[in-house]
Design a protein around this motif. Structure first.
Motif, short mmCIF file in Angstrom:
data_model
loop_
_atom_site.label_atom_id
_atom_site.label_comp_id
_atom_site.label_asym_id
_atom_site.label_seq_id
_atom_site.Cartn_x
_atom_site.Cartn_y
_atom_site.Cartn_z
N UNK A 46 0.83 -1.20 0.00
CA UNK A 46 -0.18 -0.13 0.14
C UNK A 46 0.71 1.11 0.16
N UNK A 47 1.91 1.31 0.71
CA UNK A 47 3.01 2.35 0.76
C UNK A 47 4.39 1.71 0.20
N UNK A 48 4.93 2.75 -0.33
CA UNK A 48 6.43 2.45 -0.75
C UNK A 48 7.16 3.78 -0.26
N UNK A 49 8.23 3.76 0.50
CA UNK A 49 8.90 4.70 0.76
C UNK A 49 10.60 4.59 -0.08
N UNK A 50 10.74 5.68 -0.79
CA UNK A 50 11.97 5.66 -1.52
C UNK A 50 13.06 6.52 -0.77
N UNK A 51 14.10 6.11 -0.62
CA UNK A 51 15.16 6.92 0.05
C UNK A 51 16.20 7.23 -1.12
N UNK A 61 15.01 14.25 2.94
CA UNK A 61 13.50 13.89 2.54
C UNK A 61 13.48 12.81 1.90
N UNK A 62 12.43 11.93 2.14
CA UNK A 62 11.90 10.69 1.55
C UNK A 62 10.88 10.87 0.87
N UNK A 63 10.51 10.10 -0.28
CA UNK A 63 9.63 10.06 -1.41
C UNK A 63 8.52 8.90 -0.84
N UNK A 64 7.48 9.20 -0.31
CA UNK A 64 6.26 8.16 -0.04
C UNK A 64 5.33 7.98 -1.07
N UNK A 65 5.32 6.85 -1.47
CA UNK A 65 4.26 6.59 -2.67
C UNK A 65 3.13 6.01 -2.16
N UNK A 66 1.73 6.67 -2.06
CA UNK A 66 0.52 6.06 -1.52
C UNK A 66 0.11 5.30 -2.68
N UNK A 67 0.24 4.15 -2.85
CA UNK A 67 -0.12 3.32 -4.13
C UNK A 67 -1.63 3.35 -4.36
N UNK A 68 -2.62 3.18 -3.48
CA UNK A 68 -3.87 3.28 -3.48
C UNK A 68 -4.65 4.39 -4.19
N UNK A 69 -3.99 5.65 -3.86
CA UNK A 69 -4.11 6.84 -4.24
C UNK A 69 -3.35 7.54 -5.56
N UNK A 70 -2.21 6.75 -5.77
CA UNK A 70 -1.58 7.21 -6.80
C UNK A 70 -0.73 8.63 -6.43
N UNK A 71 -0.59 8.98 -4.91
CA UNK A 71 -0.06 10.21 -4.61
C UNK A 71 1.41 10.00 -4.28
N UNK A 72 2.42 10.85 -4.65
CA UNK A 72 3.75 10.55 -4.23
C UNK A 72 4.14 11.97 -3.31
N UNK A 76 9.95 14.53 5.46
CA UNK A 76 11.18 14.31 6.27
C UNK A 76 10.80 13.09 7.01
N UNK A 77 11.92 12.23 7.64
CA UNK A 77 11.58 10.98 8.28
C UNK A 77 10.53 11.12 9.25
N UNK A 78 10.37 12.26 10.05
CA UNK A 78 9.37 12.47 11.12
C UNK A 78 8.10 12.32 10.41
N UNK A 79 7.81 12.97 9.32
CA UNK A 79 6.79 13.40 8.89
C UNK A 79 6.46 11.90 8.12
N UNK A 80 7.30 11.03 7.66
CA UNK A 80 6.98 9.79 7.06
C UNK A 80 6.03 8.99 8.00
N UNK A 81 6.48 9.01 9.10
CA UNK A 81 6.00 8.21 10.15
C UNK A 81 4.69 8.56 10.58
N UNK A 82 4.51 9.91 10.71
CA UNK A 82 2.96 10.49 10.83
C UNK A 82 2.05 10.26 9.99
N UNK A 83 2.96 10.62 8.69
CA UNK A 83 1.76 10.33 7.39
C UNK A 83 1.25 9.09 7.27
N UNK A 84 2.13 7.99 7.40
CA UNK A 84 1.74 6.66 7.27
C UNK A 84 0.69 6.30 8.41
N UNK A 85 1.05 6.82 9.57
CA UNK A 85 0.04 6.46 10.71
C UNK A 85 -1.36 7.10 10.33
N UNK A 86 -1.39 8.30 9.60
CA UNK A 86 -2.55 8.96 9.52
C UNK A 86 -3.38 8.25 8.27
N UNK A 87 -2.53 7.87 7.37
CA UNK A 87 -3.15 7.06 6.26
C UNK A 87 -3.78 5.76 6.50
#
Length: 91
Positions: A46-51, A61-72, A76-87
């Motif tokens: 469902x999610x792919x994180x590209x470093x 900064x890390x690229x987060x690919x939300x596969x279901x919504x096709x949003x990239x 930042x690292x801290x934001x990755x964790x919060x973003x994935x939790x929120x999703x």
């Protein structure tokens, strides 16, 4: 190299209960990032994180690919964790 950043993010995410034991690091050097992304999408992650290159900036900064919504998103690292939790919990 950004390997240490991938490992750090892996351990931080793995320490969060909702992500524990549900993570994979794809460090195959014999495949391009494009082929690895395509394969991850086919498998159904469902999610792919590209470093990548952006992780080498003063504030990585890390690229987060939300596969279901096709949003990239690049965050930042801290934001990755919060973003994935929120999703995960907004379903």
């Amino acid at each position: 190299m950004v390997t240490h950043l991938a490992e750090e993010l892996y351990y931080k995410l793995n320490s969060v209960d909702c992500f524990r034991n549900d993570l994979i690091i794809d460090n195959r050097c014999d495949m391009t990032i494009g082929k690895r992304l395509l394969e991850a999408r086919r498998i159904g992650y469902p999610f792919i994180v590209v470093i990548g290159r952006k992780a080498l900036q003063p504030v990585p900064e890390f690229e987060v690919h939300h596969v279901l919504t096709n949003v990239e998103t690049s965050i930042t690292e801290t934001a990755v964790i919060e973003y994935l939790k929120q999703c995960l919990f907004s379903k």
